[in-house]
Design an enzyme around this catalytic site. Structure first.
Site, PDB file in Angstrom:
ATOM      1  N   MET A  29       0.842  -1.204   0.000  1.00  0.00           N
ATOM      2  CA  MET A  29       0.000   0.000   0.000  1.00  0.00           C
ATOM      3  C   MET A  29       0.873   1.249   0.000  1.00  0.00           C
ATOM      4  O   MET A  29       0.394   2.352   0.273  1.00  0.00           O
ATOM      5  CB  MET A  29      -0.929  -0.004   1.212  1.00  0.00           C
ATOM      6  CG  MET A  29      -1.909  -1.182   1.169  1.00  0.00           C
ATOM      7  SD  MET A  29      -3.440  -0.870   2.040  1.00  0.00           S
ATOM      8  CE  MET A  29      -2.843  -0.623   3.691  1.00  0.00           C
ATOM      9  N   GLY A  30       2.163   1.073  -0.277  1.00  0.00           N
ATOM     10  CA  GLY A  30       3.049   2.237  -0.398  1.00  0.00           C
ATOM     11  C   GLY A  30       3.546   2.760   0.932  1.00  0.00           C
ATOM     12  O   GLY A  30       3.443   2.086   1.953  1.00  0.00           O
ATOM     13  N   GLU A  34      11.838  -0.212   5.048  1.00  0.00           N
ATOM     14  CA  GLU A  34      12.776  -1.324   4.898  1.00  0.00           C
ATOM     15  C   GLU A  34      12.073  -2.691   4.890  1.00  0.00           C
ATOM     16  O   GLU A  34      12.566  -3.630   4.285  1.00  0.00           O
ATOM     17  CB  GLU A  34      13.840  -1.299   5.996  1.00  0.00           C
ATOM     18  CG  GLU A  34      15.008  -0.376   5.704  1.00  0.00           C
ATOM     19  CD  GLU A  34      15.714  -0.656   4.374  1.00  0.00           C
ATOM     20  OE1 GLU A  34      15.937  -1.841   4.048  1.00  0.00           O
ATOM     21  OE2 GLU A  34      16.032   0.300   3.651  1.00  0.00           O
ATOM     22  N   HIS A  36       9.115  -3.460   3.527  1.00  0.00           N
ATOM     23  CA  HIS A  36       8.697  -3.692   2.137  1.00  0.00           C
ATOM     24  C   HIS A  36       9.911  -4.019   1.264  1.00  0.00           C
ATOM     25  O   HIS A  36       9.868  -4.917   0.425  1.00  0.00           O
ATOM     26  CB  HIS A  36       8.045  -2.433   1.548  1.00  0.00           C
ATOM     27  CG  HIS A  36       6.782  -2.005   2.211  1.00  0.00           C
ATOM     28  ND1 HIS A  36       6.660  -0.803   2.866  1.00  0.00           N
ATOM     29  CD2 HIS A  36       5.567  -2.586   2.292  1.00  0.00           C
ATOM     30  CE1 HIS A  36       5.432  -0.662   3.321  1.00  0.00           C
ATOM     31  NE2 HIS A  36       4.748  -1.735   2.994  1.00  0.00           N
ATOM     32  N   GLN A 152      -3.097 -12.155   8.053  1.00  0.00           N
ATOM     33  CA  GLN A 152      -3.266 -11.892   6.612  1.00  0.00           C
ATOM     34  C   GLN A 152      -2.585 -12.985   5.785  1.00  0.00           C
ATOM     35  O   GLN A 152      -3.140 -13.472   4.806  1.00  0.00           O
ATOM     36  CB  GLN A 152      -2.669 -10.531   6.278  1.00  0.00           C
ATOM     37  CG  GLN A 152      -2.549 -10.237   4.803  1.00  0.00           C
ATOM     38  CD  GLN A 152      -2.134  -8.789   4.562  1.00  0.00           C
ATOM     39  OE1 GLN A 152      -2.942  -7.892   4.729  1.00  0.00           O
ATOM     40  NE2 GLN A 152      -0.913  -8.572   4.170  1.00  0.00           N
ATOM     41  N   SER A 185       4.061   1.437   7.840  1.00  0.00           N
ATOM     42  CA  SER A 185       3.777   2.753   7.250  1.00  0.00           C
ATOM     43  C   SER A 185       3.056   3.629   8.264  1.00  0.00           C
ATOM     44  O   SER A 185       3.143   4.855   8.218  1.00  0.00           O
ATOM     45  CB  SER A 185       2.921   2.597   5.992  1.00  0.00           C
ATOM     46  OG  SER A 185       3.530   1.679   5.116  1.00  0.00           O
ATOM     47  N   ARG A 186       2.319   2.996   9.178  1.00  0.00           N
ATOM     48  CA  ARG A 186       1.549   3.764  10.161  1.00  0.00           C
ATOM     49  C   ARG A 186       2.427   4.372  11.259  1.00  0.00           C
ATOM     50  O   ARG A 186       1.979   5.278  11.966  1.00  0.00           O
ATOM     51  CB  ARG A 186       0.477   2.884  10.802  1.00  0.00           C
ATOM     52  CG  ARG A 186      -0.643   2.527   9.822  1.00  0.00           C
ATOM     53  CD  ARG A 186      -1.768   1.776  10.501  1.00  0.00           C
ATOM     54  NE  ARG A 186      -2.947   1.710   9.662  1.00  0.00           N
ATOM     55  CZ  ARG A 186      -3.286   0.661   8.907  1.00  0.00           C
ATOM     56  NH1 ARG A 186      -2.519  -0.412   8.881  1.00  0.00           N
ATOM     57  NH2 ARG A 186      -4.383   0.685   8.167  1.00  0.00           N
TER      58      ARG A 186
HETATM   59  P1  AMP Z   1       1.374  -2.974   3.411  1.00  0.00           P
HETATM   60  O1  AMP Z   1       1.953  -1.940   2.537  1.00  0.00           O
HETATM   61  O2  AMP Z   1       1.278  -2.584   4.845  1.00  0.00           O
HETATM   62  O3  AMP Z   1       0.090  -3.551   2.862  1.00  0.00           O
HETATM   63  O4  AMP Z   1       2.414  -4.190   3.408  1.00  0.00           O
HETATM   64  C1  AMP Z   1       2.804  -4.805   2.215  1.00  0.00           C
HETATM   65  C2  AMP Z   1       3.567  -6.060   2.536  1.00  0.00           C
HETATM   66  O5  AMP Z   1       4.723  -5.729   3.327  1.00  0.00           O
HETATM   67  C3  AMP Z   1       2.744  -7.054   3.381  1.00  0.00           C
HETATM   68  O6  AMP Z   1       2.998  -8.372   2.938  1.00  0.00           O
HETATM   69  C4  AMP Z   1       3.271  -6.826   4.771  1.00  0.00           C
HETATM   70  O7  AMP Z   1       3.136  -7.956   5.620  1.00  0.00           O
HETATM   71  C5  AMP Z   1       4.739  -6.534   4.487  1.00  0.00           C
HETATM   72  N1  AMP Z   1       5.340  -5.814   5.604  1.00  0.00           N
HETATM   73  C6  AMP Z   1       4.825  -4.741   6.257  1.00  0.00           C
HETATM   74  N2  AMP Z   1       5.626  -4.366   7.280  1.00  0.00           N
HETATM   75  C7  AMP Z   1       6.669  -5.227   7.276  1.00  0.00           C
HETATM   76  C8  AMP Z   1       7.834  -5.371   8.083  1.00  0.00           C
HETATM   77  N3  AMP Z   1       8.087  -4.571   9.113  1.00  0.00           N
HETATM   78  N4  AMP Z   1       8.709  -6.368   7.790  1.00  0.00           N
HETATM   79  C9  AMP Z   1       8.475  -7.190   6.735  1.00  0.00           C
HETATM   80  N5  AMP Z   1       7.386  -7.116   5.939  1.00  0.00           N
HETATM   81  C10 AMP Z   1       6.492  -6.154   6.198  1.00  0.00           C
END
Ligand code: AMP
Length: 283
Positions: A29-30, A34, A36, A152, A185-186
């Site tokens: 979701m952008g 690190e 991502h 998820q 991201s939050r």
């Molecule tokens: P999101 O942008 O939050 O939808 O996350 C996109 C992908 O990145 C999802 O598969 C998340 O589980 C993964 N992700 C988010 N935060 C982390 C993190 N701290 N370490 C590793 N993967 C992450």
């Protein structure tokens, strides 16, 4: 790295990439961090062509949730995705993915219900629907998800199995800040004080892990350790702390072999989730 929006263009590019090798897909979701980028680097190391999608999916946010204020950082996301090895950055539009008259959704019934499902009704319907659409369009050999969003990954694994998607799923370790806070991201929306206090979440999960190392097996005691640490922070509220089976996510009474400890907290106006796997040490 090509940057495209149109679904047809993505299909065209991936058709030719597919004839030359394997395709890895990292949906995001952008507001890339690190965490991502670690998914992207792993994906790129294991496959020939990396497609990354960037879409803040309205369907997975509840009416009172943070869709409107979710961070959007397109220019820096392009640079980061490029530096992590993306070959194609796909930024779909909402009207292409959810055109007027759109009616079909995907519900993964049982595993979507507990934990996040209780506090974010319809969240996983939004997640499984968007991931199904993205997989349908990209048809990757491998999909890379983060362990950070543990439930998820269970929901998507079940969906891939149930709907016969020809994609292998890989779950990658959670990237953390120096104080242990899972990157998210939050996190950018946390005030300085809340950011400091948010480190308690990982510290509490680690305390539970240490307790298991010292021999504790009772779920109630392990959960109590976590909740009492969380409660030590003024203003922090938690939605759940749960010790669960690693596949079914059903709650456990006792730790027998391995388990996952899941937690969701509210700190300031931000909701954070995290988890760790617990394993009984071999004698
Ligand atoms: P999101 O942008 O939050 O939808 O996350 C996109 C992908 O990145 C999802 O598969 C998340 O589980 C993964 N992700 C988010 N935060 C982390 C993190 N701290 N370490 C590793 N993967 C992450």
């Amino acid at each position: 790295m090509r940057v495209v929006s149109s679904i047809n263009r993505v299909r065209q590019i991936l058709k030719s990439a597919r004839s030359n090798g394997t395709i890895a897909f990292v949906p995001t979701m952008g507001a890339l961090h690190e965490g991502h980028l670690s998914l992207m680097k792993k994906a790129k190391a294991e496959c020939d062509f990396l497609v990354v999608s960037l879409f803040v999916n309205p369907l997975q946010f509840g009416p009172t949730e943070d869709f409107k204020v979710y961070p959007r950082e397109l220019a820096s996301d392009r640079k980061k995705a490029h530096s992590a090895g993306a070959d194609l950055l796909w930024i779909p539009s909402e009207k292409d993915l959810y055109p007027p008259g759109f009616q079909s959704t995907v519900t993964v019934s049982k595993i979507s219900q507990p934990w996040e499902g209780i506090f974010r009704p319809d969240h996983f319907k939004g997640v499984s629907t968007i991931v199904a659409k993205l997989l349908q369009i990209t048809r990757p050999d491998r999909l890379y998800l983060g362990q950070k969003d543990y439930q998820q990954s269970c929901v998507i694994r079940q969906m891939i199995r149930d709907l016969h998607f020809e994609t292998q799923m890989r779950v990658c370790a959670t990237c953390r800040e120096k104080d242990g806070l899972a990157m998210s991201s939050r996190n950018a929306r946390l005030s300085t004080k809340a950011r400091e206090n948010a480190a308690i979440l990982y510290r509490a999960l680690q305390a539970a892990k240490n307790q298991v190392r010292s021999g504790e097996r009772d779920a109630k005691c392990i959960i109590q350790t976590v909740t009492s640490l969380l409660e030590s922070i003024p203003g922090l509220k938690y939605d759940y702390v749960a010790l669960c089976d690693i596949e079914t996510l059903e709650p456990l009474e006792r730790l027998a072999d391995c388990a996952v400890l899941l937690a969701a907290i509210h700190i300031g106006r931000v909701r954070l989730i995290d988890n760790i796997r617990l394993k009984i040490p071999k004698k």
